[in-house]
Design a protein around this motif. Structure first.
Motif, PDB file in Angstrom:
ATOM      1  N   GLU A  78      -1.677  -0.882   7.362  1.00  9.42           N
ATOM      2  CA  GLU A  78      -2.708  -0.523   8.332  1.00  9.42           C
ATOM      3  C   GLU A  78      -2.191  -0.755   9.753  1.00  9.42           C
ATOM      4  O   GLU A  78      -1.387  -1.633  10.002  1.00  9.42           O
ATOM      5  N   ALA A  96       0.843  -1.196   0.000  1.00  9.54           N
ATOM      6  CA  ALA A  96       0.000   0.000   0.000  1.00  9.54           C
ATOM      7  C   ALA A  96       0.875   1.242   0.000  1.00  9.54           C
ATOM      8  O   ALA A  96       1.765   1.365   0.839  1.00  9.54           O
ATOM      9  N   SER A 138       3.914   1.710  12.632  1.00  8.93           N
ATOM     10  CA  SER A 138       3.431   1.055  11.420  1.00  8.93           C
ATOM     11  C   SER A 138       4.367  -0.022  10.921  1.00  8.93           C
ATOM     12  O   SER A 138       4.060  -0.718   9.975  1.00  8.93           O
ATOM     13  N   ALA A 140     -11.536   2.225  -0.274  1.00  6.18           N
ATOM     14  CA  ALA A 140     -11.996   2.303   1.116  1.00  6.18           C
ATOM     15  C   ALA A 140     -10.818   2.350   2.079  1.00  6.18           C
ATOM     16  O   ALA A 140     -10.839   3.084   3.077  1.00  6.18           O
ATOM     17  N   ARG A 141      -9.764   1.584   1.780  1.00  5.95           N
ATOM     18  CA  ARG A 141      -8.589   1.591   2.654  1.00  5.95           C
ATOM     19  C   ARG A 141      -7.874   2.941   2.609  1.00  5.95           C
ATOM     20  O   ARG A 141      -7.469   3.478   3.642  1.00  5.95           O
ATOM     21  N   VAL A 142      -7.719   3.485   1.412  1.00  5.47           N
ATOM     22  CA  VAL A 142      -7.016   4.763   1.279  1.00  5.47           C
ATOM     23  C   VAL A 142      -7.815   5.887   1.924  1.00  5.47           C
ATOM     24  O   VAL A 142      -7.241   6.779   2.563  1.00  5.47           O
ATOM     25  N   GLU A 143      -9.136   5.846   1.783  1.00 10.03           N
ATOM     26  CA  GLU A 143      -9.948   6.928   2.332  1.00 10.03           C
ATOM     27  C   GLU A 143      -9.874   6.992   3.848  1.00 10.03           C
ATOM     28  O   GLU A 143     -10.100   8.050   4.431  1.00 10.03           O
ATOM     29  N   ARG A 144      -9.520   5.898   4.496  1.00  6.19           N
ATOM     30  CA  ARG A 144      -9.321   5.937   5.943  1.00  6.19           C
ATOM     31  C   ARG A 144      -8.057   6.701   6.329  1.00  6.19           C
ATOM     32  O   ARG A 144      -7.872   7.033   7.502  1.00  6.19           O
ATOM     33  N   GLU A 145      -7.215   6.992   5.347  1.00  6.80           N
ATOM     34  CA  GLU A 145      -5.944   7.662   5.627  1.00  6.80           C
ATOM     35  C   GLU A 145      -5.946   9.142   5.254  1.00  6.80           C
ATOM     36  O   GLU A 145      -4.932   9.819   5.451  1.00  6.80           O
ATOM     37  N   GLU A 161     -12.374  -1.694  -2.931  1.00  3.85           N
ATOM     38  CA  GLU A 161     -11.822  -2.116  -1.646  1.00  3.85           C
ATOM     39  C   GLU A 161     -10.573  -1.313  -1.305  1.00  3.85           C
ATOM     40  O   GLU A 161     -10.391  -0.858  -0.170  1.00  3.85           O
ATOM     41  N   GLN A 162      -9.720  -1.116  -2.300  1.00  7.30           N
ATOM     42  CA  GLN A 162      -8.523  -0.315  -2.062  1.00  7.30           C
ATOM     43  C   GLN A 162      -8.891   1.138  -1.797  1.00  7.30           C
ATOM     44  O   GLN A 162      -8.282   1.808  -0.956  1.00  7.30           O
TER      45      GLN A 162
END
Length: 394
Positions: free
Chosen positions: A209, A204, A216, A277-282, A274-275
């Motif tokens: 995560e 990533a 990290s 969603a993961r990036v938007e958490r950052e 899906e990716q």
């Protein structure tokens, strides 16, 4: 939700450069003690708005003064920095801190800095994408060359590597070093690189995560975020698969529009949901935090100090080519920031952050905590943010 402090090393009227920097050091130690997730450091040149000229260098000092808290740059300005030099710094801090460093990058402004450091107007107006791509190649690869309008150099080894490959048996040492292979000589316990395109897909780009407050790790390289203030920068971040850092001037509606533009650019690039969603958490939202027993007292603290700092600090900017620039009214801008952000009682501050999170989905915040301009008041503000606001966000 992950809440951090945003520290500009602001030189308020009457203060020395050393006092501004010492307040940043003390505030970072206080932020770790208060349980904040991160400290974000700004860099500026030639103006008292912020007297830290290199956020990565200051981050190195503060990583040594702390043990748990994340340190990030908000931002390191690519228009005045060689991407390889910045990539080397980022890899060094990432590897030596156990993964506590985040590299925030941005285009900067059309300031005289561009002349002093040699990039010129072109680095600001057309060069950001090339600089960002070179930086990302350096952080993800083992050997890098450049053949662009701004940077051109033969292939060189990346040392130290931000992304460490796994140790595999039966691999050529020559292959690890990037040299011509000699099949007769085998060194079975050396490292092996994946091809760059494979590594980029499997790692990533913003970093692995983690739970709030946990390092990290170092395997995936330092997380990278991009400061976004325009549709072009939003698209650039989405196309590179990187999260955004949104500025203090943005209200929730502005953030929603930028997030929608980001999703559109992401999907147009054919990336998966899906990716996304993961990036938007950052994504990270910059803001202001001032905690007081009563809301008028919190606003009054900022309205006493920040307009003078804005006028004194931002007014010192000189443009690179003499172009006209209009400065916001300092008092009106301070009032706007009080309206937009976590300024008031602990309950009001928590409600403001929760409302932004609900409306936008953003869960990471970098909050300007030094708006009073006073060292002890800043430390007290950070302590209250940790003790009285953070528990209401869980």
């Amino acid at each position: 939700m992950r809440v951090g402090a945003f520290l500009l090393s602001a030189q308020f009227p009457g203060q020395s450069h050393a006092q501004a920097l010492e307040r940043t050091v003390a505030a970072t130690v206080a932020a770790e003690r208060a349980g904040l997730d991160a400290v974000w450091l700004a860099e500026h040149h030639f103006v008292p708005y912020g007297v830290c000229p290199n956020a990565a260098t200051l981050a190195a000092l503060l990583l040594g003064r702390t043990r748990r808290i994340q340190l990030g740059t908000a931002v390191s300005v690519l228009s005045t920095t060689h991407p390889v030099a910045l990539g080397e710094q980022a890899a060094l801090l990432h590897l030596t801190s156990g993964g506590r460093f985040t590299l925030g990058v941005g285009r900067g402004g059309p300031w005289i800095d561009l002349t002093v450091f040699g990039g010129g107007v072109a680095a600001f107006e057309q060069g950001f994408a090339e600089r960002l791509d070179l930086l990302l190649r350096w952080l993800r690869g083992s050997r890098v060359r450049a053949d662009g309008p701004q940077f051109s150099f033969p292939e060189v080894a990346v040392v130290p590597r931000a992304v460490e490959p796994a140790r595999l048996s039966g691999v050529e040492l020559a292959d690890w070093l990037g040299l011509q292979q000699e099949p007769a000589l085998r060194f079975p316990r050396q490292r092996s690189d994946q091809p760059l395109d494979v590594a980029a897909e499997s790692v990533a780009p913003w970093g692995p995560e983690r739970r709030p407050g946990e390092p990290s790790g170092t395997a995936a390289g330092p997380p990278v975020v991009v400061a976004c203030t325009s549709p072009a920068s939003v698209r650039l971040a989405a196309e590179r698969g990187l999260p955004m850092l949104l500025g203090m001037h943005s209200g929730d509606e502005d953030k929603q529009q930028m997030l929608a533009a980001y999703r559109t650019a992401w999907r147009e690039g054919g990336r998966g949901e899906e990716q996304l969603a993961r990036v938007e958490r950052e994504h990270v939202a910059a803001g202001v935090a001032q905690v007081a027993d009563r809301s008028p007292a919190a606003r009054a603290t900022l309205l006493r100090a920040m307009p003078g700092w804005f006028e004194y600090g931002l007014g010192a900017h000189r443009t690179v080519d003499g172009r006209e620039r209009k400065m916001r009214d300092p008092y009106a801008y301070t009032e706007l920031l009080c309206d937009l952000h976590a300024v008031g009682t602990p309950r009001q501050c928590a409600d403001r952050l929760l409302a932004t999170a609900e409306r936008t989905g953003i869960r990471r915040f970098a909050l300007l905590a030094e708006g009073s301009g006073d060292r002890e008041a800043t430390l007290h503000n950070i302590a209250r943010l940790g003790a009285e606001v953070l528990p209401q966000l869980s």
